[in-house]
Design an enzyme around this catalytic site. Sequence first.
Site, short mmCIF file in Angstrom:
data_model
loop_
_atom_site.label_atom_id
_atom_site.label_comp_id
_atom_site.label_asym_id
_atom_site.label_seq_id
_atom_site.Cartn_x
_atom_site.Cartn_y
_atom_site.Cartn_z
N CYS A 114 6.14 -0.46 6.88
CA CYS A 114 5.82 -0.98 5.54
C CYS A 114 5.67 -2.50 5.52
CB CYS A 114 6.90 -0.56 4.55
SG CYS A 114 7.08 1.22 4.37
N HIS A 257 7.22 -4.99 -1.95
CA HIS A 257 6.75 -3.72 -1.41
C HIS A 257 7.07 -2.61 -2.41
CE1 HIS A 257 6.27 -0.19 0.96
NE2 HIS A 257 7.56 -0.01 1.18
N ASN A 287 4.59 5.07 -2.47
CA ASN A 287 4.82 4.15 -1.36
C ASN A 287 3.69 4.31 -0.35
OD1 ASN A 287 5.67 2.80 0.94
ND2 ASN A 287 7.76 3.58 0.88
#
Length: 330
Positions: A114, A257, A287
Site C-alpha cells: 500500500c 492511505h 482499499n
Amino acid sequence: MTSPSLLRGFGAYAPERILTNADIESMVETTDEWITTRTGIRQRHVVAPGQTTSDLAVEAARAALADAALDTADITHVLVATCTPDASCPNTACIVARKLGMTGVMALDCNAACSGFLYGLELAQGIVAARPASRVLLVAAEALSLRCNWKDRTTCVLFGDGAGATVVTADVDATQGTAVLEDSIVTSDGSLGDLLTIGGGTANPYAIGDSVGEEYFVRMQGRDVFKHAVRSMTQVCNDLLARNGFTTEDVDLVIPHQANLRIIEAVGDRLGFASEKVFVNVHDFGNTSAASIPLALADARAQGRIRPGMRVLLTTFGGGFTWGAALLRF
C-alpha cells in the site's frame, strides 16, 4: 530536498464493474451494516474477467499524460508500483510501456504494497535529481480482487481495484496540473511482515497440479495492522512536518492511505486535524493498496478540494511493513 521535483498531471482509473456491500452479502456471511460500521466502505470497483493490473495502469497513465499536456514520446522512464503484477516476468512496467506504444524507456516495477506510490515517488525523485531531463511516468495500480479470498469476510470486504498516475519531472516552467514535492520520508520494518501477506512466491512455490491454498491470497492480522498503521503514519507525519518547520496549521489538506475509515479517522485525530481537512473516498473505492493515494489525489482535484497554493500532506502504510509521508505544494 535541495531541488524539488514536480508532479505534473494526475490521472486515475477504476474498473466499471462495482461490487456493493449488498452483493457481498450473497457471497459471505456478512451484512452491509457490519461492513459499513467497521470499515466505512459501501462499494468497491473490481476488474472484469480478463482485465489486468496493466490495463488499469494504462488508463490512469493516459489520463495523467493528458492532464499534463504530455505525450508518451516525452517520457523517459516508466515506474509501476504494484503488489498485484500481471506476472512475475515480464514486469508490469514493461507491459504498460508496450500497451502505450513506448520503446526505449527504462521500465521498472516497485512493490511496497500500500506504500507503493510514495516509494515510487521517492525513486522517481532520485531519477530526476540524477538526470534532470528525465520525465518519469509513475503509475500505481492494483487488481487485489484477484488475490482476495472471497470466503474470508475479514479481508474480501476491504479491497478494490484501481490505478492512479502522475509524471515526475524537473520542468520548472511547467504549470499545467503541477505540484512541487517539498519533502518526503519512506521507511520500513521487515520484522512485522508476517502480519500482512500475499503468498505465492519462492518461499511457497506451487507445483503443477497443486490446488491453490489460502496462503496464496491476502492474509492479515487486522487488529495488529490497525495499531501499527495508526502509530506509524502519525509518527512519520509529525517527523516530516517537524523537519520542515511546519505545524498542522501549515497543511491545507491531508490525504491518508484509504485503508478503512477507522484508520483514516484515527490518524487525523492523533495529528490534530479537523475532519474537513482529511480527504476520504474509501466509501466508494475501498482499499486499492498502492493506487489509493494517487487515485485520491485525482479525485480530490476533480472535486475542487485541491486548489493552487494549497499544501497537501500524504501518508501511507502497507505490508512489509512499509510506511511514509510526503508534502506537496500545488
